[in-house]
Design a protein around this motif. Structure first.
Motif, mmCIF file in Angstrom:
data_model
loop_
_atom_site.group_PDB
_atom_site.id
_atom_site.type_symbol
_atom_site.label_atom_id
_atom_site.label_comp_id
_atom_site.label_asym_id
_atom_site.label_seq_id
_atom_site.Cartn_x
_atom_site.Cartn_y
_atom_site.Cartn_z
ATOM 1 N N ARG A 65 43.548 34.173 21.758
ATOM 2 C CA ARG A 65 43.921 35.087 22.833
ATOM 3 C C ARG A 65 42.992 34.961 24.032
ATOM 4 N NH1 ARG A 65 43.140 40.617 20.635
ATOM 5 N NH2 ARG A 65 41.502 39.663 19.430
ATOM 6 N N VAL A 66 43.503 35.421 25.167
ATOM 7 C CA VAL A 66 42.706 35.527 26.380
ATOM 8 C C VAL A 66 43.309 36.654 27.213
ATOM 9 C CG1 VAL A 66 44.040 33.795 27.673
ATOM 10 C CG2 VAL A 66 41.678 34.272 28.333
ATOM 11 N N GLU A 67 42.463 37.322 27.974
ATOM 12 C CA GLU A 67 42.931 38.339 28.908
ATOM 13 C C GLU A 67 42.481 37.912 30.296
ATOM 14 O OE1 GLU A 67 41.444 42.019 27.365
ATOM 15 O OE2 GLU A 67 42.719 41.881 25.596
ATOM 16 N N VAL A 68 43.412 37.970 31.259
ATOM 17 C CA VAL A 68 43.177 37.430 32.594
ATOM 18 C C VAL A 68 43.497 38.487 33.639
ATOM 19 C CG1 VAL A 68 43.803 35.578 34.197
ATOM 20 C CG2 VAL A 68 43.892 35.165 31.745
ATOM 21 N N ASN A 69 42.670 38.559 34.675
ATOM 22 C CA ASN A 69 42.942 39.449 35.791
ATOM 23 C C ASN A 69 44.320 39.122 36.357
ATOM 24 O OD1 ASN A 69 43.053 40.493 38.544
ATOM 25 N ND2 ASN A 69 40.895 40.997 38.226
ATOM 26 N N LYS A 81 49.385 26.679 31.008
ATOM 27 C CA LYS A 81 49.427 25.222 30.836
ATOM 28 C C LYS A 81 48.746 24.814 29.522
ATOM 29 C CE LYS A 81 47.183 21.203 32.684
ATOM 30 N NZ LYS A 81 46.141 20.797 33.605
ATOM 31 N N MET A 82 47.738 25.581 29.116
ATOM 32 C CA MET A 82 47.008 25.293 27.884
ATOM 33 C C MET A 82 47.713 25.849 26.648
ATOM 34 S SD MET A 82 44.497 23.454 28.908
ATOM 35 C CE MET A 82 43.704 23.316 27.332
ATOM 36 N N GLY A 83 48.883 26.483 26.822
ATOM 37 C CA GLY A 83 49.675 26.921 25.677
ATOM 38 C C GLY A 83 49.686 28.415 25.420
ATOM 39 N N PHE A 84 49.006 29.205 26.238
ATOM 40 C CA PHE A 84 49.013 30.657 26.068
ATOM 41 C C PHE A 84 50.270 31.238 26.708
ATOM 42 C CE2 PHE A 84 44.603 29.483 25.653
ATOM 43 C CZ PHE A 84 44.117 30.337 24.678
ATOM 44 N N LYS A 85 50.782 32.322 26.104
ATOM 45 C CA LYS A 85 51.994 32.964 26.610
ATOM 46 C C LYS A 85 51.808 34.474 26.567
ATOM 47 C CE LYS A 85 55.082 29.313 24.899
ATOM 48 N NZ LYS A 85 54.572 28.371 25.806
ATOM 49 N N GLY A 86 52.594 35.170 27.406
ATOM 50 C CA GLY A 86 52.591 36.631 27.378
ATOM 51 C C GLY A 86 52.559 37.214 28.767
ATOM 52 N N ASP A 87 52.825 38.527 28.824
ATOM 53 C CA ASP A 87 52.799 39.217 30.107
ATOM 54 C C ASP A 87 52.452 40.702 29.969
ATOM 55 O OD1 ASP A 87 55.118 40.171 28.982
ATOM 56 O OD2 ASP A 87 56.449 39.325 30.485
ATOM 57 N N GLU A 88 51.947 41.108 28.797
ATOM 58 C CA GLU A 88 51.567 42.503 28.588
ATOM 59 C C GLU A 88 50.355 42.830 29.465
ATOM 60 O OE1 GLU A 88 49.793 45.382 25.094
ATOM 61 O OE2 GLU A 88 50.840 43.550 24.505
ATOM 62 N N GLU A 89 50.428 43.946 30.180
ATOM 63 C CA GLU A 89 49.364 44.356 31.099
ATOM 64 C C GLU A 89 48.659 45.612 30.602
ATOM 65 O OE1 GLU A 89 50.758 44.988 35.063
ATOM 66 O OE2 GLU A 89 51.826 43.081 35.127
ATOM 67 N N ASP A 93 38.228 49.012 31.539
ATOM 68 C CA ASP A 93 37.259 50.063 31.853
ATOM 69 C C ASP A 93 36.707 49.971 33.276
ATOM 70 O OD1 ASP A 93 37.594 50.997 29.292
ATOM 71 O OD2 ASP A 93 35.821 49.982 28.508
ATOM 72 N N PHE A 94 36.873 48.827 33.921
ATOM 73 C CA PHE A 94 36.364 48.628 35.276
ATOM 74 C C PHE A 94 37.461 48.821 36.329
ATOM 75 C CE2 PHE A 94 33.754 46.087 32.411
ATOM 76 C CZ PHE A 94 32.495 46.617 32.693
ATOM 77 N N GLY A 95 38.675 49.166 35.883
ATOM 78 C CA GLY A 95 39.776 49.405 36.802
ATOM 79 C C GLY A 95 40.604 48.178 37.147
ATOM 80 N N TYR A 96 40.350 47.053 36.474
ATOM 81 C CA TYR A 96 41.111 45.832 36.731
ATOM 82 C C TYR A 96 42.350 45.789 35.837
ATOM 83 C CZ TYR A 96 36.949 44.118 39.107
ATOM 84 O OH TYR A 96 35.883 43.975 39.959
ATOM 85 N N THR A 97 43.455 45.332 36.397
ATOM 86 C CA THR A 97 44.663 45.131 35.603
ATOM 87 C C THR A 97 44.605 43.731 35.003
ATOM 88 O OG1 THR A 97 45.941 46.582 37.037
ATOM 89 C CG2 THR A 97 47.190 45.075 35.624
ATOM 90 N N LEU A 98 44.668 43.665 33.689
ATOM 91 C CA LEU A 98 44.582 42.400 32.960
ATOM 92 C C LEU A 98 45.910 42.094 32.292
ATOM 93 C CD1 LEU A 98 41.114 42.876 31.237
ATOM 94 C CD2 LEU A 98 41.614 41.750 33.403
ATOM 95 N N ILE A 99 46.155 40.814 32.107
ATOM 96 C CA ILE A 99 47.324 40.352 31.371
ATOM 97 C C ILE A 99 46.851 39.721 30.074
ATOM 98 C CG2 ILE A 99 49.252 38.712 31.363
ATOM 99 C CD1 ILE A 99 49.486 39.087 34.333
ATOM 100 N N LYS A 100 47.459 40.127 28.963
ATOM 101 C CA LYS A 100 47.131 39.573 27.653
ATOM 102 C C LYS A 100 47.979 38.344 27.405
ATOM 103 C CE LYS A 100 45.926 43.921 25.425
ATOM 104 N NZ LYS A 100 46.123 44.752 24.232
#
Length: 104
Positions: A65-69, A81-89, A93-100
């Protein structure tokens, strides 16, 4: 990002480092099966440094897994491109919206 690094529990992370010509040009931090951070010196973008760090993490440490701003379009594109998929947001705790993103 400096605020995140100052407050992050770095003692819980494991790191992979990438050197080119004896110069540290990037690193990847992970905890269990999730990538927490990936930084590459901008001078070394598009030279496969991040790709090599990701492949090492996937192959040797079973990263799933990875979480991205949400606003980091280049990172999202890279991880997909590296094979990760998803769009859950979610908002961290810092107020940033991340995508899982996860490997399938």
């Amino acid at each position: 990002m400096k605020d995140y690094l100052k407050n992050a529990a770095l003692t819980e992370l494991q790191f992979l480092f990438y050197y080119k010509n004896k110069k540290l040009v990037g690193f990847l931090g992970f905890h269990h099966d999730i990538i927490e951070m990936l930084f590459i010196d901008p001078q070394y973008f598009r030279q496969k440094c991040g790709e090599k760090l990701i492949k090492k993490a996937l192959n040797d440490f079973n990263i799933q897994r990875v979480e991205v701003n949400k606003d980091n379009f280049n990172a999202i594109k890279f991880y997909k491109k590296m094979g990760f998929k998803g769009d859950e947001e979610y908002v961290d705790d810092f107020g940033y919206t991340l995508i899982k993103l996860e490997l399938e």
